[in-house]
Design a protein around this motif. Structure first.
Motif, PDB file in Angstrom:
ATOM      1  N   GLY A 291     -89.106 -60.084 -74.811  1.00  0.00           N
ATOM      2  CA  GLY A 291     -88.942 -61.516 -75.014  1.00  0.00           C
ATOM      3  C   GLY A 291     -90.033 -62.329 -74.356  1.00  0.00           C
ATOM      4  N   ILE A 292     -90.344 -62.017 -73.092  1.00  0.00           N
ATOM      5  CA  ILE A 292     -91.336 -62.842 -72.402  1.00  0.00           C
ATOM      6  C   ILE A 292     -92.741 -62.550 -72.905  1.00  0.00           C
ATOM      7  N   LEU A 293     -93.039 -61.316 -73.316  1.00  0.00           N
ATOM      8  CA  LEU A 293     -94.351 -61.039 -73.903  1.00  0.00           C
ATOM      9  C   LEU A 293     -94.529 -61.802 -75.207  1.00  0.00           C
ATOM     10  N   MET A 304     -92.111 -70.525 -78.507  1.00  0.00           N
ATOM     11  CA  MET A 304     -92.189 -70.019 -77.132  1.00  0.00           C
ATOM     12  C   MET A 304     -90.831 -70.073 -76.461  1.00  0.00           C
ATOM     13  N   LEU A 305     -90.132 -71.188 -76.617  1.00  0.00           N
ATOM     14  CA  LEU A 305     -88.808 -71.318 -76.019  1.00  0.00           C
ATOM     15  C   LEU A 305     -87.816 -70.348 -76.644  1.00  0.00           C
ATOM     16  N   SER A 306     -87.972 -70.049 -77.934  1.00  0.00           N
ATOM     17  CA  SER A 306     -87.085 -69.083 -78.589  1.00  0.00           C
ATOM     18  C   SER A 306     -87.256 -67.694 -77.988  1.00  0.00           C
ATOM     19  N   SER A 419     -87.223 -57.967 -63.245  1.00  0.00           N
ATOM     20  CA  SER A 419     -86.661 -59.326 -63.303  1.00  0.00           C
ATOM     21  C   SER A 419     -87.560 -60.325 -62.597  1.00  0.00           C
ATOM     22  N   VAL A 420     -88.070 -59.946 -61.418  1.00  0.00           N
ATOM     23  CA  VAL A 420     -88.965 -60.846 -60.679  1.00  0.00           C
ATOM     24  C   VAL A 420     -90.255 -61.060 -61.465  1.00  0.00           C
ATOM     25  N   PHE A 421     -90.794 -59.982 -62.023  1.00  0.00           N
ATOM     26  CA  PHE A 421     -92.032 -60.075 -62.801  1.00  0.00           C
ATOM     27  C   PHE A 421     -91.838 -60.959 -64.031  1.00  0.00           C
ATOM     28  N   VAL A 422     -90.737 -60.775 -64.732  1.00  0.00           N
ATOM     29  CA  VAL A 422     -90.449 -61.579 -65.926  1.00  0.00           C
ATOM     30  C   VAL A 422     -90.261 -63.044 -65.553  1.00  0.00           C
TER      31      VAL A 422
END
Length: 545
Positions: A291-293, A304-306, A419-422
């Protein structure tokens, strides 16, 4: 002796339905429809607050419709989790409704031909409420179908090619998910003779392990599509951003959370234990990372928000997979946080689109100078979603990480690091938008003057030099003088951003509520006792907790 408002829980579904019916009787009278809809939503919110106060320390309460005893009749169950979801869902829905009403007034649609929005919006809210209150799987299915049917209409409203194309994908995926859910229900009924979730909590444990696993995975796949977990989230980024700003906002805030809510019930009530927790951990990891990538690769704010929406669903699945009381409390708090913050950011994106003419970051620049208020409205929920202390996003994530570290397996530590990285990558994606849209010089943008709205809208070239435009109005989509920053739209967005801040200010009481909710999730016997208790005697006393 105080009144048990939990027994009025069915009205949380009935009031929006009645409001929708009234709106259908007054078609083509948008002003009156607006009044009826806001009134119905306000009444529903007041009722839901009273219900939440009632169940705050009382545990689950059951309402048997038609006085049919469980498991034969339809039962609605309200506990701290469902009560909180009811309140938060109606709060954001009311804010979105006021935002949409302000947009309609500004665009001159008071007496326009489209009068289906308000009744459809109320039906969506009724479906969401029904899903949160459902005490049996079939009623949960009905809730999903109500909200999905309404969402089909809202998504394609306007009839543009892009919306119809996205709507087809959304409908196909939703229908497949619903069919799988219905097949799962039929198989569960065939194996146990019931669809009542309290009854299933007992009877499913008596089935062979292989049968349990099959039914368990089928439900999770059906709910995983609705929650948009990886790899079942492919449909969301192409569907949500195509709708109008208020529709996208309410979809992003609520619809995926109904799927997450259903997964919580599946993992704590129907199939408690650790049989597939490892699988859920890997699903959570992939959902967060993919998702974040995807978010980092986007140049459109709504897309981006999606993708960040998908990524943060992974945090919730992470907490569900850890499965301890502390983890579930953090998940409950984090869901409430994410509903408010994600909806706020999509409303802000709608304002950016109106004020700047686009949500493409290559076409936007200098927005902070043009509208400092808009910059503040973006910055606060962006920092919140990114997990910057002391905001609620930070508090929820810390709760999840502490719960995982307390359990202390190798996979837990891996997920903590991811989680911290994301979270850092989320902040990067949001700050990049802030820098390019709000801080960058106008001359550096591909279309350098958002004030003059030099880009075309719907293939038409708006006016670019008159005094009305510089005062905040413009020709838009062929209609005269459209207000770019209507006060109702800005007010609704500001109010919802303030609610997000309130989640931080009142984090203590909210975590107390989340702790009570997690205790009832960890001890499903309380839910079962409430459902099978004689009418008027449901729930668990404060001493019993």
């Amino acid at each position: 002796m105080s009144y048990d408002f939990a027994q009025l829980a069915p009205l949380a579904v009935v009031i929006p339905f009645l409001g929708a019916a009234m709106n259908l009787l007054i078609v083509h009278r948008n002003r009156l429809q607006r009044f009826v809809t806001i009134g119905a939503m306000s009444a529903t919110l007041a009722l839901n607050v009273l219900i939440m106060i009632t169940v705050w320390n009382q545990g689950p309460q059951a309402v048997h419709l038609g006085e049919w005893a469980a498991p034969f009749g339809i039962v609605m169950v309200v506990d701290q989790l469902s009560a909180l979801m009811l309140v938060v869902s109606v709060v954001v829905s009311l804010a979105v409704l006021i935002y949409a009403a302000g947009e309609g007034v500004a665009d001159g649609d008071d007496e326009g031909p489209i009068s289906i929005f308000y009744p459809t919006f109320l039906i969506l809210v009724a479906g969401v409420s029904n899903a949160f209150l459902a005490g049996d799987l079939f009623n949960l299915y009905v809730g999903f179908e109500i909200l999905l049917t309404a969402s089909y209409v809202l998504l394609t409203m306007g009839g543009t090619v892009q919306r119809i194309r996205a709507g087809v994908t959304y409908v196909v995926v939703s229908v497949i998910s619903s069919v799988l859910f219905l097949i799962s229900i039929s198989m569960i009924y065939g194996a146990t003779g019931t669809v009542n979730m309290a009854d299933l909590s007992v009877k499913l444990a008596d089935l062979p392990q292989g049968t349990q696993m099959q039914l368990h995975l089928m439900l999770l796949i059906a709910f995983g599509v609705k929650a948009a977990v990886f790899p079942l989230s492919f449909w969301l980024p192409d569907s949500y951003p195509t709708a109008s700003a208020p529709v996208t906002a309410v979809f992003a805030g609520l619809l995926t959370k109904v799927g997450v809510y259903s997964i919580i019930r599946t993992e704590t009530l129907l199939f408690p234990g650790t049989q597939i927790n490892g699988l859920l951990m890997w699903v959570a990891l992939l959902t967060m990372v993919v998702g974040i990538l995807g978010a980092l690769a986007q140049i459109d704010i709504k897309r981006m928000l999606s993708f960040t929406l998908i990524s943060h669903i992974g945090y919730m699945i992470f907490g569900i997979a850890v499965g301890t009381e502390e983890a579930l409390a953090a998940v409950v708090y984090y869901i409430a946080h994410h509903i408010v913050i994600q909806t706020s950011l999509f409303l802000v994106a709608g304002l950016i689109e109106r004020r700047g003419g686009s949500t493409n970051v290559d076409r936007l620049a200098g927005m902070l100078k043009i509208s400092p208020l808009l910059g503040i409205l973006y910055m606060i929920p962006a920092l919140n979603l990114g997990g910057i202390p002391p905001f609620s996003g930070f508090l929820g994530k810390v709760g999840l990480l502490e719960a995982a570290v307390s359990r202390g397996t190798g996979l837990d530590y891996l997920l903590v690091g991811v989680s911290v990285f994301v979270s850092l990558l989320t902040l990067l994606a949001l700050v990049r938008v802030w820098i390019r849209v709000f801080l960058r010089s106008v001359d550096d943008a591909e279309y350098p003057d958002p004030v003059l709205r030099s880009t075309t809208v719907d293939g038409k070239q708006p006016r670019t030099s008159g005094p009305a435009e510089r005062a905040g109005s413009s020709t838009f989509a062929g209609r005269g003088a459209v207000l770019l920053m209507p006060s109702f739209m800005v007010g609704a967005t500001t109010a919802l951003v303030a609610v997000g801040v309130a989640l931080t200010v009142f984090a203590g009481p909210l975590f107390d509520l989340a702790d009570n909710a997690s205790q009832n999730l960890i001890h499903p016997d309380r839910y079962i006792d409430a459902v099978f208790a004689p009418a008027g005697q449901g729930g668990v006393s404060e001493e019993a907790q």
